[in-house]
Design a protein around this motif. Structure first.
Motif, mmCIF file in Angstrom:
data_model
loop_
_atom_site.group_PDB
_atom_site.id
_atom_site.type_symbol
_atom_site.label_atom_id
_atom_site.label_comp_id
_atom_site.label_asym_id
_atom_site.label_seq_id
_atom_site.Cartn_x
_atom_site.Cartn_y
_atom_site.Cartn_z
ATOM 1 N N ARG B 319 -5.652 -2.157 5.483
ATOM 2 C CA ARG B 319 -4.688 -1.374 4.870
ATOM 3 C C ARG B 319 -3.145 -2.672 4.754
ATOM 4 O O ARG B 319 -3.152 -3.023 4.132
ATOM 5 N N GLY B 320 -2.948 -2.624 6.274
ATOM 6 C CA GLY B 320 -1.672 -3.455 6.392
ATOM 7 C C GLY B 320 -2.104 -4.261 6.370
ATOM 8 O O GLY B 320 -0.861 -5.295 5.714
ATOM 9 N N ALA B 321 -2.530 -4.965 6.282
ATOM 10 C CA ALA B 321 -2.426 -6.682 6.562
ATOM 11 C C ALA B 321 -3.515 -6.627 4.805
ATOM 12 O O ALA B 321 -2.387 -8.448 4.362
ATOM 13 N N TYR B 323 -1.290 -6.067 2.896
ATOM 14 C CA TYR B 323 0.304 -5.721 2.049
ATOM 15 C C TYR B 323 1.021 -7.053 1.823
ATOM 16 O O TYR B 323 1.633 -7.681 1.574
ATOM 17 N N GLU B 324 1.036 -7.806 3.682
ATOM 18 C CA GLU B 324 1.500 -9.168 3.816
ATOM 19 C C GLU B 324 0.727 -9.644 3.033
ATOM 20 O O GLU B 324 1.653 -10.774 2.168
ATOM 21 N N HIS B 383 8.245 -9.325 -10.636
ATOM 22 C CA HIS B 383 7.994 -9.323 -9.253
ATOM 23 C C HIS B 383 7.388 -7.794 -8.710
ATOM 24 O O HIS B 383 6.703 -7.921 -8.378
ATOM 25 N N LEU B 384 8.500 -6.681 -9.311
ATOM 26 C CA LEU B 384 8.104 -5.420 -9.027
ATOM 27 C C LEU B 384 6.591 -5.041 -8.917
ATOM 28 O O LEU B 384 5.472 -4.773 -8.583
ATOM 29 N N LEU B 387 3.721 -6.687 -7.906
ATOM 30 C CA LEU B 387 3.502 -6.637 -6.589
ATOM 31 C C LEU B 387 2.688 -5.358 -6.359
ATOM 32 O O LEU B 387 1.683 -4.797 -6.549
ATOM 33 N N ASP B 388 3.873 -3.960 -8.009
ATOM 34 C CA ASP B 388 2.489 -3.441 -8.238
ATOM 35 C C ASP B 388 1.486 -2.592 -8.181
ATOM 36 O O ASP B 388 0.229 -2.277 -7.549
ATOM 37 N N LEU B 391 -1.218 -4.106 -5.364
ATOM 38 C CA LEU B 391 -1.748 -3.352 -4.115
ATOM 39 C C LEU B 391 -2.171 -2.470 -4.718
ATOM 40 O O LEU B 391 -3.124 -1.850 -4.345
#
Lengths: 352, 400
Positions: B319-321, B323-324, B383-384, B387-388, B391
């Motif tokens: 999961r972390g990768a 996000y980046e 942007h937000l 991104l939301d 994700l």
């Protein structure tokens, strides 16, 4: 003394640095004599306005730079008087209809019709039409946009519109289908570096490549911001090196502080502390969206990966609320509380 | 009464062979500076493309010498305004057009006071007589037409003020309401009109029309460019024509500036490896090529590889990768100035037609889309929001 941003603003199409193919296109449009309505969009600091001004110059020659500010009074149907400022040259008008809020339709209807129905007075003018530049077109109300529709078609011999917007999301489809869309992308970091070193050379400042690169990165691909930061660094330090600290704007420093506060402790008392700081930011006219956004992006690196998606989700949620609501502090604080709760429950290993 | 229409035979003939013919060839030099949308606006009912059913009905009503009140509705760019203007022109001809037709649209003030005064005065006005022998050329029926364009942006009050006016003066005046959304017209008005639905243009007709225009304007199109135009236009012919003209302007206009461009060899180089290559190579020849890419650029369509890049970043790993990678893609996307609505639309198309996803996943994802669309319309930060969305989708992709 003018700021660097204004001092080195390109005045002609040749002087524009990045996006060469776009500049070339604008030039060929200006020279073809068949100039369409334009809708120019892109993030801020990408050079939209600069490109428009140079295009106007290409269209009409140096005459467009002699501008004056007119103040006009419009009357609404309910007999309210509206004061409205117009920046005008002989050839073009520049208006920001969102200044008058909900009454922008009145301004658009009256002003554009008036302009459209009068011919170009100057016989020696290069173009038969006048140009009206509309700033912040994405803030136009639906009514005003609807009023634009037919005006654009009907008066096209005498009138060309250039709409400036940050995004096309709020522009209604009929307008989009009547204009030529011009996307101005933000300059890349390499582009910004080039500009910075050019400006630095002209100012006679010692060049520090590493510093320029860091400025370009920190500016978030916003050239205006990069130039301002560049100037600030040079104003504060006699000698700059690659390692010179870039002073962040005060408000960013404060937001970073808030982020630290939030991370340190998750209690109602802490929310109270943060509230004072948020109020401080708001009272200094920092837009709530900017606060929320920078706060979010400051918090993200500090938390566990598993939480990131969640935090972004709530950040977007409260950003939407800010947009709809009227009291900004509620939503900012709600986000802070929500964030604390998410983090706390994650640390406790509980799932709410 | 049928003597109104000495062109009855023609009308009958065209009613049988449909309405897809297009023989518009106005003198080029005068109208050089007009937008092509205006220039190629259908001059007669026969020229209206692809609305066969509506046109047939209208032509029948014409032959019956009587016209009902009309309500045209349909998506933008399907020919509603064109149809009524063409109809009015056929009825009255150039001289009587001014006195017999009143056209109001959203750019005019259309509050209740205007409906009460201007519209009512016009509706009440007695008919002027056509000049002698005029009737031989144009039917000039004994009524006037009020065209209320974009009627869905009229207020409810203004619409209700129309109700009685429409009935009282129906002997000498016909109303034609034009709107995008029929639901925004109040019921009492809608029930007084015969409704005509304008459907989005189908591929074949739109293609033919665009090719005709391109031919008339001497624009050379790359193979497949017309299809791209239609795809970008989404059934809106006006949009497609505007795109075509803009694209032609861009590639064609380079020719005008060529002497100057030679002076700036640096700039010139940039164009040469751009899509204008063909234009620069064929010096002196006055036709240039419109490419698919240039059309997409004008339409603001995001290149496929950018969208694919984002999609790839959203694929679940740890999961972390995710996000980046996603954050980076989205930041670039926003900085490049792509409009968020366009991102959402294109992402939507990719995901909905992705067969590897289960229906349940798709249902969930589509709900996220609906939420995001609403937020964007409300003016949330792009942007937000994007991104939301990215994700959220990535989270749902990870669920199995």
């Amino acid at each position: 003394m003018a700021l660097l941003v204004d001092k080195y603003r390109p005045r002609s199409i040749e002087a524009l640095t990045y996006h060469e193919d776009l500049s070339e296109r604008l030039r060929s449009l200006a020279q073809s004599g068949d100039f369409p309505h334009l809708l120019v969009y892109g993030p801020s600091g990408a050079g939209k306005k600069t490109r428009i001004v140079t295009t106007l110059r290409e269209l009409y020659g140096p005459g467009v730079e002699k501008i004056k500010i007119d103040s006009r009074v419009f009357q609404t149907t309910s007999n309210r008087k509206l004061e409205f400022n117009i920046v005008a040259s002989v050839y073009h008008l520049e208006i920001t209809p969102s200044d008058v809020g909900n009454f922008d339709r009145v301004v658009i209807q009256d002003l554009l019709k008036e302009v459209a129905q009068t011919q170009q007075v100057d016989q020696s003018a290069r173009q038969r039409f006048k140009v009206v530049v509309i700033n912040e077109a994405d803030h136009l109300s639906r009514d005003a946009q609807a009023a634009l529709r037919r005006t654009m078609e009907k008066y096209s011999p005498n009138l060309r519109l250039i709409l400036l917007a940050n995004s096309t999301a709020n522009i209604i489809a009929p307008i989009r289908s009547r204009t030529l869309l011009v996307r101005v992308a933000a300059p890349t970091e390499v582009d910004i570096c080039k500009v910075l070193s050019k400006v630095g050379k002209q100012e006679g400042w010692a060049e520090a490549e590493g510093l320029n690169k860091r400025i370009a990165k920190d500016s978030g691909r916003n050239l205006r911001r990069a130039l301002l930061m560049f100037e600030a660094v040079h104003a504060q330090n006699e000698k700059v090196t690659d390692k010179t600290l870039i002073p962040p704007p005060d408000w960013e420093a404060l937001i970073a502080q808030i982020a630290d506060d939030i991370m340190a402790e998750h209690t109602p008392a802490r929310i109270l502390l943060v509230r004072a700081k948020l109020y401080d930011l708001l009272s200094h006219c920092i837009p709530p969206t900017t606060i929320l956004k920078s706060l979010t992006f400051k918090l993200i690196p500090k938390i566990d990966d598993a939480l990131k998606a969640d935090v972004i989700k709530w950040s977007a949620f409260y950003e939407h609320r800010i947009r709809l609501g009227s009291k900004h502090i509620f939503h900012l604080e709600a986000f802070v509380a929500k964030f604390m709760r998410i983090l706390e429950s994650y640390l406790m290993g509980m799932d709410f | 009464m049928a003597t109104y229409f000495d062109n009855k035979a023609r009308a009958a003939a065209s009613a049988t062979n449909g309405a897809s013919s297009s023989k518009v060839a106005p003198p080029k030099d005068i109208q050089n500076l007009q937008p092509w949308v205006e220039k190629y606006r259908p001059k007669s009912l026969d020229d209206v493309t692809a609305q066969d059913h509506t046109i047939t009905v209208l032509q029948r009503t014409l032959q019956a010498t009587n016209l009902p009140h009309m309500l045209f509705y349909g998506p933008p760019g399907t020919g509603k305004t064109s149809t009524i203007l063409a109809l009015a022109k056929e009825l009255y001809g150039p001289e009587m057009f001014r006195t017999r037709v009143l056209e109001l649209n959203a750019s005019d003030e259309r509050g209740i006071s205007i409906v009460r005064e201007k519209v009512k005065d016009f509706a009440r006005m007695q008919l002027s007589n056509p000049p002698p022998h005029y009737k031989d050329r144009y039917p000039c029926p004994p009524y006037k037409i009020v065209i209320l364009d974009e009627a869905d942006s009229m207020t409810q009050d203004a619409q209700s003020a129309l109700r009685r006016t429409m009935e009282t003066y129906s002997k000498i005046t016909r109303f034609c309401l034009i709107c995008n959304y029929v639901t925004r017209i109040i019921d009492p008005l809608a029930s007084r009109c015969s409704k005509f639905r304008f459907k989005p243009l189908d591929q074949g007709n739109a293609k033919k029309r665009l090719e005709d225009i391109a031919e008339n304007e001497n624009v050379k199109l790359e193979a497949g460019a017309v299809d791209t135009l239609i795809k970008c236009g989404e059934g809106d012919l006006r949009k497609a024509i505007t795109f075509l003209q803009s694209a032609a302007r861009l590639v064609g206009a380079v020719k005008v500036s060529q002497p100057k461009a030679n002076g700036h060899s640096r700039k010139r180089k940039v164009i040469e490896d751009d899509e204008d290559e063909d234009a620069m190579d064929v010096d002196g020849v006055d036709d240039t090529m419109v490419t698919i890419r240039s059309i997409e650029e004008i339409a603001g369509v995001i290149p496929n590889d950018v969208v694919d890049g984002l999609l790839k970043a959203m694929q679940p790993s740890s999961r972390g990768a995710v996000y980046e990678a996603v954050a980076k893609q989205v930041t670039d996307l926003v900085a490049d100035g792509w409009s968020a609505t366009q991102v959402v639309t294109q992402l939507y198309q990719k995901i909905v037609y992705d067969d590897t996803l289960s229906n349940k996943q798709k249902t969930k994802i589509v709900m996220a889309f609906s939420d995001v669309d609403k937020r964007l319309v409300d003016g949330s930060d792009e942007h937000l929001t994007i991104l939301d969305l990215a994700l959220q989708i990535s989270g749902m992709l990870a669920e199995t």
